[in-house]
Design an enzyme around this catalytic site. Structure first.
Site, PDB file in Angstrom:
ATOM      1  CE  LYS A  45      -4.306  -1.830   0.701  1.00 21.72           C
ATOM      2  NZ  LYS A  45      -5.649  -1.943   1.233  1.00 21.72           N
ATOM      3  CE  LYS A  81     -13.089  -4.442  -0.583  1.00 27.10           C
ATOM      4  NZ  LYS A  81     -12.557  -3.405   0.514  1.00 27.10           N
ATOM      5  CE  LYS A 125      -6.133  -8.588  -2.112  1.00 24.29           C
ATOM      6  NZ  LYS A 125      -6.536  -8.367  -0.951  1.00 24.29           N
TER       7      LYS A 125
HETATM    8  P1  ATP Z   1      -7.983  -3.827  -1.452  1.00 28.28           P
HETATM    9  O1  ATP Z   1      -7.889  -5.043  -2.768  1.00 28.28           O
HETATM   10  O2  ATP Z   1      -8.693  -2.559  -1.593  1.00 28.28           O
HETATM   11  O3  ATP Z   1      -6.861  -3.840  -0.663  1.00 28.28           O
HETATM   12  P2  ATP Z   1      -9.630  -6.182  -0.579  1.00 28.28           P
HETATM   13  O4  ATP Z   1     -10.404  -6.626  -1.688  1.00 28.28           O
HETATM   14  O5  ATP Z   1      -8.263  -6.889  -0.227  1.00 28.28           O
HETATM   15  O6  ATP Z   1      -9.110  -4.834  -0.556  1.00 28.28           O
HETATM   16  P3  ATP Z   1     -10.452  -6.376   2.137  1.00 28.28           P
HETATM   17  O7  ATP Z   1     -11.706  -5.300   2.887  1.00 28.28           O
HETATM   18  O8  ATP Z   1      -9.182  -5.613   2.639  1.00 28.28           O
HETATM   19  O9  ATP Z   1     -10.449  -6.052   0.620  1.00 28.28           O
HETATM   20  O10 ATP Z   1     -10.767  -7.752   2.438  1.00 28.28           O
HETATM   21  C1  ATP Z   1     -12.130  -8.182   2.965  1.00 28.28           C
HETATM   22  C2  ATP Z   1     -11.812  -9.721   3.203  1.00 28.28           C
HETATM   23  O11 ATP Z   1     -11.873 -10.322   1.705  1.00 28.28           O
HETATM   24  C3  ATP Z   1     -10.545 -10.366   3.692  1.00 28.28           C
HETATM   25  O12 ATP Z   1     -11.106 -11.113   4.502  1.00 28.28           O
HETATM   26  C4  ATP Z   1      -9.704 -10.692   2.622  1.00 28.28           C
HETATM   27  O13 ATP Z   1      -8.771 -11.660   3.116  1.00 28.28           O
HETATM   28  C5  ATP Z   1     -10.770 -11.148   1.635  1.00 28.28           C
HETATM   29  N1  ATP Z   1     -10.291 -11.023   0.300  1.00 28.28           N
HETATM   30  C6  ATP Z   1     -10.008  -9.928  -0.532  1.00 28.28           C
HETATM   31  N2  ATP Z   1      -9.603 -10.421  -1.756  1.00 28.28           N
HETATM   32  C7  ATP Z   1      -9.609 -11.634  -1.654  1.00 28.28           C
HETATM   33  C8  ATP Z   1      -9.320 -12.493  -2.887  1.00 28.28           C
HETATM   34  N3  ATP Z   1      -9.002 -12.050  -4.095  1.00 28.28           N
HETATM   35  N4  ATP Z   1      -9.555 -13.875  -2.527  1.00 28.28           N
HETATM   36  C9  ATP Z   1     -10.116 -14.286  -1.442  1.00 28.28           C
HETATM   37  N5  ATP Z   1     -10.412 -13.580  -0.398  1.00 28.28           N
HETATM   38  C10 ATP Z   1     -10.232 -12.239  -0.685  1.00 28.28           C
END
Ligand code: ATP
Ligand code: LTN
Length: 334
Positions: free
Chosen positions: A115, A200, A197
């Site tokens: 980040k 969002k 991964k």
């Molecule tokens: P950003 O990508 O903006 O950092 P994020 O998509 O990782 O955000 P978070 O709010 O940080 O979103 O994560 C919410 C939950 O979703 C966490 O438990 C995280 O482990 C899970 N998660 C996020 N992305 C994935 C993914 N690609 N596959 C599986 N689990 C995920």
């Protein structure tokens, strides 16, 4: 333990729109665990401001996320669904735990490094101590288990270290939590770069399926998903694109990898991608419909927000008073 049940805590940030990764990696597991545990599901808006947010947008996203938890099937009578910012104990415990966390430990966090590299103009102290706030979230409720995607394991590890360090000094104050990683869907990858991964905050709109994408968009994004030229629907590391699509398909249909591989034996990528898209549409549709219905019911959602914040506050304060006493803060005079 609350009423003889083990405690579960998890949360999601109110940044960006939720992706299929968030749903399959986190929310879907929350649903399966919600009967067995006393659950706290927070919209972690304090975490969101580690990256600059537009106020009206943050407020809207936080409410949408809270509504989505319910739309996905979490019953707010059984699960404590609330905004992190409504329970001041999170910030209070985070400060205390900051004093029990080492700079060196935080320096090793890969999410911070990622980040910080992404937001070079705003590498704030909150971004650095983000894992401490996360530890506070979890320890505040004496959580036994924390369902998260694989990307959060490092933060769970530091939470355990902080809890054990604190307990080592003051006695058994905190429950040391265990991570819970689902069997499938633990790491859903980008549709455009299967080595990254699904996130969002990805700039390429074709890389992520959003929970609110309509069926045509979902199918179109899967059609464009990056695969390979092997022409084999096999589950192996050499074919990360196909492997990811199989993971998505299996998690959505509750089929095993072996079953899915057999089902698509000899079939072309086009047909397979369409089947994956349709499986995802079938999972998203009921959630979207319920979300649209609930969004119109302001009084109901407001009630959930109020009642659940009170409940979370009650349990948070129980832990906080215990911690303050152990540390040596003066007792409150009533
Ligand atoms: P950003 O990508 O903006 O950092 P994020 O998509 O990782 O955000 P978070 O709010 O940080 O979103 O994560 C919410 C939950 O979703 C966490 O438990 C995280 O482990 C899970 N998660 C996020 N992305 C994935 C993914 N690609 N596959 C599986 N689990 C995920
Ligand atoms: N850091 C997590 C969100 C989060 C969380 C938590 C998850 C904040 N506090 C406590 C589980 C438990 C993320 O970025 N996915």
């Amino acid at each position: 333990m609350i009423d003889g049940k083990k405690v579960l805590f998890s949360g999601m940030q109110a940044t960006g729109n939720l992706t299929l990764g968030n749903y399959l990696g986190a929310l879907k597991n929350w649903l399966t665990l919600s009967d067995e545990y006393e659950c706290f599901y927070s919209v972690v808006d304090l975490h969101s401001i580690t990256v600059r947010q537009e106020p009206a947008e943050l407020r809207k996203r936080a409410r949408n996320l809270l509504t989505l938890y319910i739309a996905a099937g979490l019953d707010p009578k059984k699960n404590c669904i609330y905004y992190q910012s409504h329970v001041s104990g999170h910030s209070q415990l985070a400060w205390i735990l900051n004093c029990f966390t080492y700079m060196g430990e935080l320096n090793r966090m890969t999410q911070f490094k990622d980040k910080a590299a992404k937001h070079t103009d705003n590498i704030n102290a909150g971004l650095f101590t983000y894992p401490v706030l996360m530890a506070a979230d979890i320890l505040l409720f004496q959580s036994d288990v924390v369902p998260v995607g694989k990307d959060q394991l490092q933060h769970l590890e530091i939470t355990r270290d902080i809890a054990q360090r604190f307990n080592g000094i003051y006695g058994e104050v905190f429950t040391v939590p265990e991570p819970y990683i689902g069997k499938t869907g633990a790491k859903i990858m980008s549709l455009q770069d299967p080595l990254k991964k699904m996130s969002k905050s990805d700039e390429n709109p074709n890389a992520s399926i959003l929970l609110m994408d309509d069926p045509d968009t979902v199918i179109r994004k899967f059609k464009r998903a990056v695969t390979d030229s092997d022409a084999c629907i096999c589950y192996r590391d050499e074919q990360p694109g196909i492997k990811n699509l199989l993971d998505i398909y299996c998690t959505c249909t509750n089929k095993s990898t072996a079953e899915a591989v057999k089902e698509f034996e000899g079939k072309g990528y086009g047909e397979f991608k369409l089947a994956v898209g349709e499986a995802v549409v079938a999972v998203l549709k009921p959630v979207q419909e319920e979300f649209s219905r609930l969004s119109k019911d302001k009084a109901y959602i407001d009630g959930v927000i109020k009642e659940n914040a009170q409940k979370a506050d009650y349990y948070a304060n129980k832990t906080l008073r215990k911690v303050e006493k152990k540390i040596g803060f003066p007792e409150r005079i009533r």
